[in-house]
Design a protein around this motif. Structure first.
Motif, PDB file in Angstrom:
ATOM      1  N   LYS A  39       0.835  -1.203   0.000  1.00  0.00           N
ATOM      2  CA  LYS A  39       0.000   0.000   0.000  1.00  0.00           C
ATOM      3  C   LYS A  39       0.870   1.253   0.000  1.00  0.00           C
ATOM      4  CE  LYS A  39      -3.992  -2.090   2.302  1.00  0.00           C
ATOM      5  NZ  LYS A  39      -4.892  -2.036   3.488  1.00  0.00           N
ATOM      6  N   ALA A  40       2.003   1.160   0.688  1.00  0.00           N
ATOM      7  CA  ALA A  40       2.907   2.315   0.736  1.00  0.00           C
ATOM      8  C   ALA A  40       3.439   2.644  -0.657  1.00  0.00           C
ATOM      9  CB  ALA A  40       4.060   2.041   1.694  1.00  0.00           C
ATOM     10  N   GLN A  41       3.793   1.620  -1.426  1.00  0.00           N
ATOM     11  CA  GLN A  41       4.285   1.844  -2.789  1.00  0.00           C
ATOM     12  C   GLN A  41       3.191   2.438  -3.670  1.00  0.00           C
ATOM     13  OE1 GLN A  41       5.527  -2.210  -3.521  1.00  0.00           O
ATOM     14  NE2 GLN A  41       7.700  -1.694  -3.279  1.00  0.00           N
ATOM     15  N   PRO A  47       0.422  10.112  -4.983  1.00  0.00           N
ATOM     16  CA  PRO A  47       0.271  10.918  -3.763  1.00  0.00           C
ATOM     17  C   PRO A  47      -0.911  11.882  -3.798  1.00  0.00           C
ATOM     18  CG  PRO A  47       2.071  11.753  -5.122  1.00  0.00           C
ATOM     19  CD  PRO A  47       1.638  10.447  -5.733  1.00  0.00           C
ATOM     20  N   ASP A  48      -1.403  12.196  -4.986  1.00  0.00           N
ATOM     21  CA  ASP A  48      -2.491  13.169  -5.106  1.00  0.00           C
ATOM     22  C   ASP A  48      -3.876  12.531  -5.121  1.00  0.00           C
ATOM     23  OD1 ASP A  48      -0.591  15.184  -5.279  1.00  0.00           O
ATOM     24  OD2 ASP A  48      -0.465  15.026  -7.469  1.00  0.00           O
ATOM     25  N   ASP A  49      -3.945  11.208  -5.026  1.00  0.00           N
ATOM     26  CA  ASP A  49      -5.234  10.504  -5.072  1.00  0.00           C
ATOM     27  C   ASP A  49      -5.464   9.789  -3.743  1.00  0.00           C
ATOM     28  OD1 ASP A  49      -7.500   9.005  -5.594  1.00  0.00           O
ATOM     29  OD2 ASP A  49      -6.894   8.473  -7.624  1.00  0.00           O
ATOM     30  N   ASP A  53      -6.415   3.394  -3.122  1.00  0.00           N
ATOM     31  CA  ASP A  53      -6.669   2.013  -2.686  1.00  0.00           C
ATOM     32  C   ASP A  53      -7.999   1.514  -3.250  1.00  0.00           C
ATOM     33  OD1 ASP A  53      -4.330   2.024  -1.260  1.00  0.00           O
ATOM     34  OD2 ASP A  53      -5.268   2.351   0.675  1.00  0.00           O
ATOM     35  N   ARG A  54      -8.991   2.403  -3.220  1.00  0.00           N
ATOM     36  CA  ARG A  54     -10.311   2.038  -3.746  1.00  0.00           C
ATOM     37  C   ARG A  54     -10.269   1.851  -5.258  1.00  0.00           C
ATOM     38  NH1 ARG A  54     -15.905   5.541  -3.016  1.00  0.00           N
ATOM     39  NH2 ARG A  54     -17.235   4.176  -4.272  1.00  0.00           N
ATOM     40  N   ARG A  55      -9.481   2.685  -5.943  1.00  0.00           N
ATOM     41  CA  ARG A  55      -9.380   2.546  -7.406  1.00  0.00           C
ATOM     42  C   ARG A  55      -8.857   1.159  -7.776  1.00  0.00           C
ATOM     43  NH1 ARG A  55     -12.178   7.055  -7.047  1.00  0.00           N
ATOM     44  NH2 ARG A  55     -10.949   8.909  -6.593  1.00  0.00           N
ATOM     45  N   VAL A  56      -7.878   0.678  -7.013  1.00  0.00           N
ATOM     46  CA  VAL A  56      -7.329  -0.659  -7.279  1.00  0.00           C
ATOM     47  C   VAL A  56      -8.377  -1.721  -7.005  1.00  0.00           C
ATOM     48  CG1 VAL A  56      -5.630  -2.355  -6.502  1.00  0.00           C
ATOM     49  CG2 VAL A  56      -4.925   0.001  -6.925  1.00  0.00           C
ATOM     50  N   ASP A  72      -4.682 -14.801   0.201  1.00  0.00           N
ATOM     51  CA  ASP A  72      -3.425 -15.559   0.172  1.00  0.00           C
ATOM     52  C   ASP A  72      -2.718 -15.384   1.513  1.00  0.00           C
ATOM     53  OD1 ASP A  72      -0.952 -16.665  -0.235  1.00  0.00           O
ATOM     54  OD2 ASP A  72      -0.538 -15.634  -2.122  1.00  0.00           O
ATOM     55  N   PRO A  73      -2.770 -16.397   2.392  1.00  0.00           N
ATOM     56  CA  PRO A  73      -2.160 -16.289   3.723  1.00  0.00           C
ATOM     57  C   PRO A  73      -0.656 -16.002   3.685  1.00  0.00           C
ATOM     58  CG  PRO A  73      -3.611 -18.196   3.610  1.00  0.00           C
ATOM     59  CD  PRO A  73      -3.454 -17.688   2.208  1.00  0.00           C
ATOM     60  N   ALA A  74      -0.016 -16.247   2.547  1.00  0.00           N
ATOM     61  CA  ALA A  74       1.418 -15.989   2.448  1.00  0.00           C
ATOM     62  C   ALA A  74       1.723 -14.503   2.396  1.00  0.00           C
ATOM     63  CB  ALA A  74       1.991 -16.679   1.212  1.00  0.00           C
ATOM     64  N   LEU A  75       0.723 -13.690   2.106  1.00  0.00           N
ATOM     65  CA  LEU A  75       0.927 -12.242   2.027  1.00  0.00           C
ATOM     66  C   LEU A  75       0.828 -11.605   3.406  1.00  0.00           C
ATOM     67  CD1 LEU A  75      -1.269 -11.413  -1.108  1.00  0.00           C
ATOM     68  CD2 LEU A  75       1.228 -11.453  -1.006  1.00  0.00           C
ATOM     69  N   LYS A  76       1.632 -10.583   3.635  1.00  0.00           N
ATOM     70  CA  LYS A  76       1.520  -9.796   4.852  1.00  0.00           C
ATOM     71  C   LYS A  76       0.321  -8.854   4.719  1.00  0.00           C
ATOM     72  CE  LYS A  76       6.527  -9.901   5.599  1.00  0.00           C
ATOM     73  NZ  LYS A  76       7.776  -9.083   5.702  1.00  0.00           N
ATOM     74  N   GLN A  77      -0.112  -8.299   5.846  1.00  0.00           N
ATOM     75  CA  GLN A  77      -1.323  -7.478   5.837  1.00  0.00           C
ATOM     76  C   GLN A  77      -1.204  -6.278   4.907  1.00  0.00           C
ATOM     77  OE1 GLN A  77      -2.635  -6.289   9.711  1.00  0.00           O
ATOM     78  NE2 GLN A  77      -4.549  -5.430   8.981  1.00  0.00           N
ATOM     79  N   GLU A  78      -0.002  -5.705   4.807  1.00  0.00           N
ATOM     80  CA  GLU A  78       0.172  -4.512   3.977  1.00  0.00           C
ATOM     81  C   GLU A  78       0.493  -4.844   2.525  1.00  0.00           C
ATOM     82  OE1 GLU A  78       4.262  -5.436   5.714  1.00  0.00           O
ATOM     83  OE2 GLU A  78       2.165  -5.515   6.349  1.00  0.00           O
ATOM     84  N   GLU A  79       0.565  -6.139   2.201  1.00  0.00           N
ATOM     85  CA  GLU A  79       0.942  -6.552   0.854  1.00  0.00           C
ATOM     86  C   GLU A  79      -0.267  -6.976   0.024  1.00  0.00           C
ATOM     87  OE1 GLU A  79       5.442  -8.369   1.532  1.00  0.00           O
ATOM     88  OE2 GLU A  79       3.710  -9.714   1.641  1.00  0.00           O
ATOM     89  N   GLN A  80      -0.146  -6.821  -1.295  1.00  0.00           N
ATOM     90  CA  GLN A  80      -1.113  -7.334  -2.248  1.00  0.00           C
ATOM     91  C   GLN A  80      -0.341  -7.940  -3.414  1.00  0.00           C
ATOM     92  OE1 GLN A  80      -4.727  -4.846  -2.970  1.00  0.00           O
ATOM     93  NE2 GLN A  80      -3.619  -3.292  -1.793  1.00  0.00           N
ATOM     94  N   ARG A  81      -0.951  -8.893  -4.083  1.00  0.00           N
ATOM     95  CA  ARG A  81      -0.305  -9.499  -5.244  1.00  0.00           C
ATOM     96  C   ARG A  81      -1.166  -9.259  -6.481  1.00  0.00           C
ATOM     97  NH1 ARG A  81       0.778 -14.178  -3.512  1.00  0.00           N
ATOM     98  NH2 ARG A  81       3.054 -14.127  -3.417  1.00  0.00           N
ATOM     99  N   TYR A  82      -0.562  -8.696  -7.518  1.00  0.00           N
ATOM    100  CA  TYR A  82      -1.238  -8.529  -8.800  1.00  0.00           C
ATOM    101  C   TYR A  82      -1.136  -9.869  -9.531  1.00  0.00           C
ATOM    102  CZ  TYR A  82      -1.695  -7.115 -13.726  1.00  0.00           C
ATOM    103  OH  TYR A  82      -2.052  -7.030 -15.045  1.00  0.00           O
TER     104      TYR A  82
END
Length: 235
Positions: A39-41, A47-49, A53-56, A72-82
């Motif tokens: 989410k940080a990336q 930065p202006d939107d 997160d909702r757009r994704v 996917d339990p392998a992902l951390k809470q702040e991570e997402q996989r495309y």
């Protein structure tokens, strides 16, 4: 071959590129299918939107698969996989929301709630009821769209009642109706009778033994040991 805009472009060929389109292009060109982003990336790139997160998340309405730690339990809470690309929403006409995602009327929403007896079909909580976990939150019912794989192989999107809490914990889920019907056919007569009773009452009544287990599993370790000894004591 048509030119593809850059995710950094806010306009392209005389038309405005919204956050959803730019997010899709960012995933395609900067992240790549199968790769993880945070989410940080995402927020650093846009930065202006404030709603990026909702757009994704909205891309899922167009067939994009983007997994979170819930999927996917392998992902951390702040991570997402495309995972996979859906409709190329940067092409005019491809960004239309699927019909099954269109807004419901109040009449349609009320009918779904009535058909489901005003119960969340995921956890069973009724409208305005406490969750029974000691909290003060009362349930609020929404209507979700459930993908149903029919016995003939076709797919339908059917409406189902779901509470707000369950709705935030689950993504789109598919129900395989054909597989369920096949399993029902394998049930013994007594099992069918019990299942039919649950269906008629639209609830599953716990047996005394199941109720005892429910209480036992909530006990502290020392108390569980006392109960366990009482059950296993041959005297």
């Amino acid at each position: 071959m048509a030119m593809v805009p850059s995710w950094q472009d806010k306009t392209f060929e005389g038309r405005k590129l919204g956050g959803k389109i730019r997010a899709a292009l960012w995933l395609e060109t900067e992240v790549g299918e199968g790769n993880i982003f945070t989410k940080a990336q995402l927020r650093q790139a846009f930065p202006d939107d404030a709603q990026i997160d909702r757009r994704v998340r909205d891309l899922r309405d167009h067939g994009w698969r983007i997994d979170t730690s819930r999927d996917d339990p392998a992902l951390k809470q702040e991570e997402q996989r495309y995972v996979t690309k859906g409709a190329e929403v940067w092409i005019p006409g491809q960004a239309k929301t699927a019909k099954h995602k269109n807004s419901l009327t109040d009449a349609q929403r009320r009918k779904v709630w009535q058909d489901d007896n005003f119960l969340c079909r995921t956890c069973g909580v009724g409208v305005g009821e406490p969750y029974g976990d000691g909290g003060i939150e009362l349930s609020k019912l929404n209507v979700a769209r459930r993908e149903v794989l029919m016995a003939d192989g076709s797919t339908e999107f059917q409406l189902v009642t779901e509470c707000k809490r369950c709705g935030t914990r689950t993504g789109d889920r598919q129900v395989d109706l054909g597989q369920l019907l096949s399993t029902v056919k394998t049930l013994a007569p007594l099992e069918r009778k019990v299942l039919a009773g649950w269906m008629e009452a639209d609830r599953r009544a716990l047996s005394p033994l199941e109720k005892l287990w429910g209480v036992y599993r909530t006990l502290p370790a020392d108390a569980r040991a006392v109960v366990k000894q009482a059950v296993t004591d041959e005297d």
